[in-house]
Write a protein that holds these residues in place. Structure first.
Motif, PDB file in Angstrom:
ATOM      1  N   ALA A   1      45.904   6.796 -41.539  1.00  0.00           N
ATOM      2  CA  ALA A   1      46.842   6.147 -42.467  1.00  0.00           C
ATOM      3  C   ALA A   1      48.212   5.933 -41.826  1.00  0.00           C
ATOM      4  N   LEU A   2      48.371   6.365 -40.558  1.00  0.00           N
ATOM      5  CA  LEU A   2      49.692   6.263 -39.929  1.00  0.00           C
ATOM      6  C   LEU A   2      50.066   4.813 -39.673  1.00  0.00           C
ATOM      7  N   ARG A   3      51.293   4.500 -39.968  1.00  0.00           N
ATOM      8  CA  ARG A   3      51.795   3.170 -39.607  1.00  0.00           C
ATOM      9  C   ARG A   3      52.156   3.176 -38.126  1.00  0.00           C
ATOM     10  N   ARG A   4      52.264   1.976 -37.600  1.00  0.00           N
ATOM     11  CA  ARG A   4      52.509   1.813 -36.164  1.00  0.00           C
ATOM     12  C   ARG A   4      53.674   2.680 -35.663  1.00  0.00           C
ATOM     13  N   GLY A   5      54.746   2.698 -36.417  1.00  0.00           N
ATOM     14  CA  GLY A   5      55.948   3.427 -36.001  1.00  0.00           C
ATOM     15  C   GLY A   5      55.736   4.928 -35.883  1.00  0.00           C
ATOM     16  N   ARG A   6      54.754   5.460 -36.639  1.00  0.00           N
ATOM     17  CA  ARG A   6      54.516   6.900 -36.605  1.00  0.00           C
ATOM     18  C   ARG A   6      53.452   7.296 -35.589  1.00  0.00           C
ATOM     19  N   LEU A   7      52.744   6.297 -35.061  1.00  0.00           N
ATOM     20  CA  LEU A   7      51.628   6.603 -34.150  1.00  0.00           C
ATOM     21  C   LEU A   7      52.115   7.277 -32.875  1.00  0.00           C
ATOM     22  N   ALA A   8      53.243   6.797 -32.350  1.00  0.00           N
ATOM     23  CA  ALA A   8      53.743   7.333 -31.084  1.00  0.00           C
ATOM     24  C   ALA A   8      54.050   8.818 -31.233  1.00  0.00           C
ATOM     25  N   ALA A   9      54.641   9.189 -32.370  1.00  0.00           N
ATOM     26  CA  ALA A   9      54.989  10.589 -32.595  1.00  0.00           C
ATOM     27  C   ALA A   9      53.722  11.434 -32.660  1.00  0.00           C
ATOM     28  N   TYR A  10      52.701  10.901 -33.306  1.00  0.00           N
ATOM     29  CA  TYR A  10      51.433  11.631 -33.379  1.00  0.00           C
ATOM     30  C   TYR A  10      50.819  11.781 -31.985  1.00  0.00           C
ATOM     31  N   ARG A  11      50.777  10.681 -31.237  1.00  0.00           N
ATOM     32  CA  ARG A  11      50.163  10.731 -29.893  1.00  0.00           C
ATOM     33  C   ARG A  11      50.872  11.733 -28.999  1.00  0.00           C
ATOM     34  N   GLN A  12      52.166  11.874 -29.207  1.00  0.00           N
ATOM     35  CA  GLN A  12      52.947  12.859 -28.437  1.00  0.00           C
ATOM     36  C   GLN A  12      52.424  14.269 -28.623  1.00  0.00           C
ATOM     37  N   ARG A  13      51.821  14.527 -29.784  1.00  0.00           N
ATOM     38  CA  ARG A  13      51.365  15.895 -30.096  1.00  0.00           C
ATOM     39  C   ARG A  13      49.945  16.154 -29.639  1.00  0.00           C
ATOM     40  N   ILE A  14      49.284  15.110 -29.152  1.00  0.00           N
ATOM     41  CA  ILE A  14      47.895  15.235 -28.722  1.00  0.00           C
ATOM     42  C   ILE A  14      47.854  15.116 -27.207  1.00  0.00           C
ATOM     43  N   GLY A  15      47.068  15.964 -26.554  1.00  0.00           N
ATOM     44  CA  GLY A  15      46.872  15.793 -25.119  1.00  0.00           C
ATOM     45  C   GLY A  15      45.599  14.989 -24.898  1.00  0.00           C
ATOM     46  N   PHE A  16      45.644  14.030 -23.975  1.00  0.00           N
ATOM     47  CA  PHE A  16      44.441  13.234 -23.697  1.00  0.00           C
ATOM     48  C   PHE A  16      44.185  13.222 -22.197  1.00  0.00           C
ATOM     49  N   VAL A  17      42.996  13.672 -21.813  1.00  0.00           N
ATOM     50  CA  VAL A  17      42.592  13.619 -20.407  1.00  0.00           C
ATOM     51  C   VAL A  17      41.534  12.529 -20.290  1.00  0.00           C
ATOM     52  N   PHE A  18      41.858  11.487 -19.540  1.00  0.00           N
ATOM     53  CA  PHE A  18      40.964  10.338 -19.436  1.00  0.00           C
ATOM     54  C   PHE A  18      39.892  10.579 -18.392  1.00  0.00           C
ATOM     55  N   GLN A  19      38.821   9.825 -18.524  1.00  0.00           N
ATOM     56  CA  GLN A  19      37.683  10.002 -17.631  1.00  0.00           C
ATOM     57  C   GLN A  19      38.071   9.788 -16.164  1.00  0.00           C
ATOM     58  N   ARG A  20      38.871   8.807 -15.886  1.00  0.00           N
ATOM     59  CA  ARG A  20      39.208   8.512 -14.481  1.00  0.00           C
ATOM     60  C   ARG A  20      40.669   8.787 -14.171  1.00  0.00           C
ATOM     61  N   TYR A  21      41.132   9.895 -14.619  1.00  0.00           N
ATOM     62  CA  TYR A  21      42.483  10.409 -14.326  1.00  0.00           C
ATOM     63  C   TYR A  21      43.616   9.474 -14.785  1.00  0.00           C
ATOM     64  N   HIS A  22      43.499   8.163 -14.470  1.00  0.00           N
ATOM     65  CA  HIS A  22      44.537   7.207 -14.856  1.00  0.00           C
ATOM     66  C   HIS A  22      45.918   7.603 -14.329  1.00  0.00           C
ATOM     67  N   LEU A  23      45.989   8.071 -13.097  1.00  0.00           N
ATOM     68  CA  LEU A  23      47.306   8.367 -12.522  1.00  0.00           C
ATOM     69  C   LEU A  23      47.908   7.078 -11.968  1.00  0.00           C
ATOM     70  N   LEU A  24      49.234   7.041 -11.918  1.00  0.00           N
ATOM     71  CA  LEU A  24      49.903   5.870 -11.370  1.00  0.00           C
ATOM     72  C   LEU A  24      50.028   6.058  -9.859  1.00  0.00           C
ATOM     73  N   PRO A  25      49.370   5.192  -9.061  1.00  0.00           N
ATOM     74  CA  PRO A  25      49.265   5.419  -7.612  1.00  0.00           C
ATOM     75  C   PRO A  25      50.585   5.577  -6.871  1.00  0.00           C
ATOM     76  N   PRO A  26      51.649   4.830  -7.217  1.00  0.00           N
ATOM     77  CA  PRO A  26      52.855   4.977  -6.401  1.00  0.00           C
ATOM     78  C   PRO A  26      53.672   6.216  -6.725  1.00  0.00           C
ATOM     79  N   LEU A  27      53.363   6.882  -7.822  1.00  0.00           N
ATOM     80  CA  LEU A  27      54.203   7.998  -8.260  1.00  0.00           C
ATOM     81  C   LEU A  27      53.690   9.330  -7.738  1.00  0.00           C
ATOM     82  N   THR A  28      54.622  10.239  -7.498  1.00  0.00           N
ATOM     83  CA  THR A  28      54.240  11.588  -7.093  1.00  0.00           C
ATOM     84  C   THR A  28      53.554  12.301  -8.259  1.00  0.00           C
ATOM     85  N   ALA A  29      52.914  13.430  -7.932  1.00  0.00           N
ATOM     86  CA  ALA A  29      52.269  14.231  -8.969  1.00  0.00           C
ATOM     87  C   ALA A  29      53.280  14.574 -10.061  1.00  0.00           C
TER      88      ALA A  29
END
Ligand code: ATP
Ligand code: MG
Length: 237
Positions: free
Chosen positions: A67-95
């Motif tokens: 039921a979350l509106r778009r504006g509240r989704l970001a706050a919710y996602r902040q509280r959830i940890g998500f580990v993706f199947q293929r790491y999804h790291l940004l190649p140019p950035l350090t760990a």
């Protein structure tokens, strides 16, 4: 902690999640298994509010995610940890910067770099903060991805085949790490896996087929691990 009621999601003609209802108590580790295309990733994406359901509801703690509106989704996602199947790291950035990056759009009350360092230490990467992903092994990249997922101190960690791309020894180490972190931080973990030995170490096994739950097994009923593994193996993952 998670209450899923009659949840459905389709992509065109494909019903990826087909009326799933599921309750997950706080503090446990739940393995989502099932054949390729059975809806494991879709279910994780819906719980993580990365995608939106067509119908049904998901409530995490006191938040009705569906039921979350778009504006509240970001706050919710902040509280959830998500580990993706293929790491999804940004190649140019350090760990370190990979761990910090997702928090940059948000106002936070902690020192980003200090927390990222602590987390890299907790996942066994102290001293590798400045390495870029191409300088890290698959297991190390997955550790960075786990550290990144923990930045918001999530009570819920969603992991999509966290050991799927790793050799079995490295996979066991990553699983050990997740289970240890769960213990230390009191998180709930919902993870998708194809691997019996991974599922067998969780507290509960939920098997999906064609977007629906076909089996729901409590794996913690005091039997010895070999028997639990044998039971898990009987269920074709
Ligand atoms: N973005 C998308 N667009 C179209 N169809 C999709 C999309 N994502 C998933 N699907 C379809 O939804 C169904 C469920 O896919 P999902 O990725 O959830 O399965 P899965 O159980 O995670 O499979 P795997 O074990 O291969 O990762 C599949 O038929 C898939 O093709
Ligand atoms: Mg998947």
């Amino acid at each position: 902690m998670i209450r899923i009621e009659n949840l459905s999601k389709r992509y065109g003609d494909i019903v990826a999640v087909d009326g799933i209802s599921l309750d997950v108590a706080a503090g446990g580790t739940v393995a989502l298994t099932g054949p390729s295309g059975s809806g494991k990733s879709t279910l994780l994406h819906l719980v993580g509010a990365i995608e939106r359901a067509d119908s049904g509801s998901i409530t995490v703690d006191d938040v009705e995610v569906t039921a979350l509106r778009r504006g509240r989704l970001a706050a919710y996602r902040q509280r959830i940890g998500f580990v993706f199947q293929r790491y999804h790291l940004l190649p140019p950035l350090t760990a370190l910067d990979n761990v910090v990056a997702p928090t940059l759009p948000y106002r936070v009350t902690y020192d980003r770099a200090a927390r990222a360092r602590e987390l890299l230490d907790a996942v066994g990467l102290a001293g590798r903060e400045k390495a870029v992903p191409s300088e890290l092994s698959g297991g190390q990249q997955q550790r960075v991805a786990i550290a990144r997922a923990l930045m918001g101190e999530p009570a819920l960690l969603l992991a999509d085949e966290p050991t799927g791309n790793l050799d079995s020894k490295t996979g066991q180490q990553i699983l050990d790490l997740l289970l240890t972190l769960r213990e230390q931080r009191g998180m709930t973990i919902l993870l998708a896996t194809h691997e019996q030995h991974v599922a067998a170490r969780c507290d509960r096994l939920v098997r999906l087929s064609d977007g629906a739950v076909t089996d729901d097994l409590d794996l913690r009923d005091g039997e010895d691990p070999a028997t639990t593994l044998a039971r898990a193996i009987q269920i074709r993952l």
